[in-house]
Structures are given as structure tokens and as C-alpha cells.
Write a protein that holds these residues in place. Structure first.
Motif, short mmCIF file in Angstrom:
data_model
loop_
_atom_site.label_atom_id
_atom_site.label_comp_id
_atom_site.label_asym_id
_atom_site.label_seq_id
_atom_site.Cartn_x
_atom_site.Cartn_y
_atom_site.Cartn_z
N SER A 1 0.77 -1.23 0.00
CA SER A 1 0.00 0.00 0.00
C SER A 1 0.81 1.29 0.00
O SER A 1 0.97 1.93 1.03
CB SER A 1 -0.91 -0.01 1.22
OG SER A 1 -2.07 0.68 0.94
N ASN B 1 -4.97 4.84 0.96
CA ASN B 1 -5.37 5.04 2.35
C ASN B 1 -4.87 6.37 2.86
O ASN B 1 -4.49 6.51 4.00
CB ASN B 1 -4.87 3.90 3.24
CG ASN B 1 -5.71 3.83 4.50
OD1 ASN B 1 -6.77 4.48 4.58
ND2 ASN B 1 -5.26 3.09 5.48
N ASN C 1 -0.07 -3.00 -4.76
CA ASN C 1 -0.55 -3.23 -3.39
C ASN C 1 -0.84 -4.68 -3.02
O ASN C 1 -0.95 -4.98 -1.84
CB ASN C 1 -1.82 -2.42 -3.15
CG ASN C 1 -1.56 -0.93 -3.22
OD1 ASN C 1 -1.02 -0.36 -2.30
ND2 ASN C 1 -1.91 -0.32 -4.35
N ASP D 1 -9.06 -4.59 3.85
CA ASP D 1 -9.01 -3.54 2.82
C ASP D 1 -10.24 -3.62 1.92
O ASP D 1 -10.67 -4.72 1.55
CB ASP D 1 -7.79 -3.75 1.90
CG ASP D 1 -6.49 -3.34 2.54
OD1 ASP D 1 -6.50 -2.96 3.72
OD2 ASP D 1 -5.45 -3.41 1.84
N LYS E 1 -9.67 2.07 0.22
CA LYS E 1 -8.28 2.32 -0.16
C LYS E 1 -8.24 3.19 -1.40
O LYS E 1 -7.30 3.95 -1.61
CB LYS E 1 -7.56 0.99 -0.47
CG LYS E 1 -7.40 0.10 0.71
CD LYS E 1 -6.25 0.56 1.57
CE LYS E 1 -6.41 0.05 2.99
NZ LYS E 1 -5.56 0.75 3.93
#
Ligand code: GLY
Length: 359
Positions: free
Chosen positions: A2, A6, A27, A120, A158
């Protein structure tokens, strides 16, 4: 994991769908478990497009829920949790994808945010109203005891992926309905966006794409300043005080109730009527708002006898006090409104004035 996302402050919270592959590659790994939540409509019209574009989703687990606000319940959520549990889903290395409108984004976001304290999730909104509103801002939840969004948490996706072509599966009325939230964003924050919206030639074309991104930018910029909705984020309720009451009224009385967007559009006309009556909003801005909104939305038809009931619905709304109604007052197009309290009499006048538009 990630690196892009976020981050509420980052513009990358929303991206064109073409960026989805890059997002996966940056990711997630080969071992990642993917889940897609769809409703019966998006299962048929949108999922094939997504699967065709992104081979990585070949082994995805598909969860189908029935479409409609009345399925946004804890019972449906329990079904989703059961599916996740049945696949031994781990908190890490799982991605939950919401492919649908507001109901799917709210419900799926809540199910994901609460499963094992949060997996997520991303939103791929497929209706205009969810592109402009529900997909962004982190409000997730379900209805409970007949109250909308009674149970929920703030949890941000996300990323939000926008694909204009999904709108092609919708009826014109649904697209027009979504315009209400976009018009609202222009009115409360950006005169240029407002002007673009009211001058758009055909909302059924790609012309809408730019407008969607500009609208998202406004919503995000407001959310980052007040994520938990305790201050400036309340300005997003512009048009909603009267709009919500009208929506509830229509649900009670009409065989074919008006949509949320149609109710908000009417609410915006009535709330700006009050601002204009109080000499807070200029005549020219009021005229522009009225004409601009009526270009997209027909006035709601009801008997003036229903006005008292509508005002009672407003007074019973948890956001209001019994004797005065809280409204986001617009001072000028493109300028953040300010909350103020109003007596029922002026609301009565605004409803009366609005109903005269139907003749
Ligand atoms: N739909 C209003 C908000 O996200 O705050």
C-alpha cells in the motif's frame, strides 16, 4: 504494501478504472484473496466488464446481494461475513471490492470494515449518485429498525475507481437523479462547476466525465477537513433538510416514490427560496438555481394539504429541534452555506411557493 492509498489527503483516493491494474500490482500479491460484492443489477451489467478488463480477478469470490435499500440490513451483512469466514479470510492480504451503487458501497464498506476489525476495501461505484457521493467520504453502514444508516462506522476505501461506461446500464432517470449531488457540490463550493452543469448539452454522454471528477474533488476537500462530520462536512446537507422530509413523504404517499436526488433537488430550490426571502441570497443567484435545477428535475406534485405533514416529518428528524428547523443557508453560488435555525412558518411559505411551480 500500500504505497499510494489510504491517504485521505491524496487525490489518488479516486482514479479512473484504467488505474486498477496498477493499483493491484503495487498493493497486492498473487496470494491475495479477492472478493467482489455485487447486486443483481451489477452482477449482470457491470461485473462482466470488470472481469473482462482485469484478468487478475479470474479467481475472485463473488458475493451477490439483492438490490435495493431494504436489503441494506445487518442480516445481509451477516451473509457477507459468513462468506468471508467460509473462505478463511485473513485480515492481511485480502481485498474486498464493492461494485455497485450507494447500497453496495455502504453495506460492503461496513462488512469489510468490521470483519476481523477491518479488511481492505475499494469502491467501484456504478451509479452517478454513488460516484458523486456514497463512494467517497468513509460513511459505511446499514439500516436498522427502519432507520437509515443507524448502524455504521467511518471507514475509508483504499481507493475509488470511476468508470463512466457503467452509467450506460442505467435509465436516464437514475442518471439525472445523481446530478442533484453534483449540482449541490457546485452550489456550495464552485460556481464554475455549477455553470458547467447547467450548460451541459447531454448528460448521457462522456461530457459528464470531467464534471464527475470535479465534483469528487469538492467532496473530498470537504471530507478531509472534517472527516467525522462535526462541522464543515454538515454543509453537504444543503438541500437535504427539506429534501429528506420530501423523500419520506413520497415514500409514505406515492406508489412510485421520488428518488433521493429528486428530493434533494426540490429541497435545494426550497431552501434557497428561504435564503432569498431573507435577503441573504441575491435574486439573480436564486433565479439561476431555480432555472438550473428545473432544467433537470420536474417539480414534485403534491396537494398543499400535505405541507403540515411534511413539516412534522422535518421536526421529527433527529437533526432538528421541535420548534425550529436547521437549514444550510446558501449566501451565494459557490460559497459554503452556513447552518441556521428557522421557524416552521417560513418553511411553510417555501413549500407553498415551490408547489406553485407545478402549475
Ligand atoms: N453524504 C454526505 C456526507 O458524506 O457527509
Amino acid at each position: 504494501m500500500s504505497h499510494v492509498v489510504n491517504n485521505l489527503l491524496s487525490e489518488s483516493i479516486y482514479q479512473p478504472l484504467e488505474k486498477l491494474k496498477e493499483f493491484f500490482n503495487s498493493n497486492y500479491k498473487d496470494t491475495t484473496q479477492f472478493f467482489i460484492l455485487v447486486d443483481d443489477h451489477t452482477f449482470e451489467h457491470c461485473l462482466p466488464i470488470l472481469l473482462d478488463k482485469f484478468r487478475i480477478l479470474e479467481k475472485v469470490n463473488i458475493i451477490i446481494v439483492e438490490s435495493g435499500e431494504n436489503n441494506k440490513t445487518i442480516k445481509t451483512c451477516e451473509r457477507i461475513w459468513n462468506e468471508l469466514a467460509a473462505h478463511n479470510t485473513e485480515r492481511q492480504d485480502t481485498l474486498f471490492i464493492n461494485l455497485g451503487g450507494g447500497v453496495v458501497c455502504d453495506l460492503g464498506g461496513f462488512a469489510a470494515a468490521t470483519f476481523k476489525r477491518g479488511i481492505d476495501f475499494i469502491n467501484i461505484p456504478t451509479t452517478l449518485i454513488s460516484m458523486a457521493d456514497a463512494s467517497i467520504g468513509g460513511k459505511t453502514g446499514v439500516n436498522f429498525n427502519s432507520i437509515k444508516n443507524m448502524i455504521g462506522v467511518f471507514a475509508h476505501p483504499k481507493c475509488v475507481f470511476i468508470h463512466h461506461d457503467f452509467l450506460k446500464s442505467l435509465e436516464r432517470r437514475q442518471i439525472v437523479s445523481g446530478m442533484a449531488e453534483i449540482l449541490k457540490h457546485g452550489l456550495i463550493a464552485d460556481r464554475e462547476l455549477w455553470n458547467k452543469c447547467i450548460n451541459i448539452k447531454d448528460i448521457m454522454t462522456e461530457e459528464l466525465s470531467n464534471i464527475i471528477y470535479e465534483s469528487l474533488k469538492i467532496k473530498q476537500s470537504i471530507v478531509v477537513q472534517d472527516e467525522m462530520d462535526r462541522g464543515i462536512r454538515n454543509t453537504l446537507n444543503f438541500g437535504h433538510t427539506i429534501g429528506h422530509a420530501l423523500e419520506s413523504y413520497s415514500m409514505i404517499h406515492d406508489e412510485m416514490p421520488i428518488t433521493h436526488g429528486e428530493a434533494v433537488a426540490s429541497g435545494m430550490i426550497m431552501e434557497t427560496f428561504i435564503a432569498n426571502q431573507m435577503r441573504i441570497l441575491s435574486d439573480s443567484d436564486f433565479q439561476s438555481i431555480k432555472t438550473g435545477i428545473l432544467r433537470f428535475f420536474m417539480p414534485y406534485k403534491m396537494n398543499t394539504k400535505g405541507i403540515s405533514e411534511l413539516i412534522s416529518l422535518m421536526a421529527n428528524d433527529k437533526k432538528n429541534q421541535q420548534e425550529s428547523i436547521n437549514i444550510q443557508m446558501l449566501h451565494a453560488i459557490g460559497v459554503m452555506p452556513q447552518k441556521s435555525y428557522h421557524k416552521k412558518e417560513i418553511i411553510y411559505d417555501s413549500l407553498n411557493n415551490y408547489l406553485s411551480l407545478q402549475h
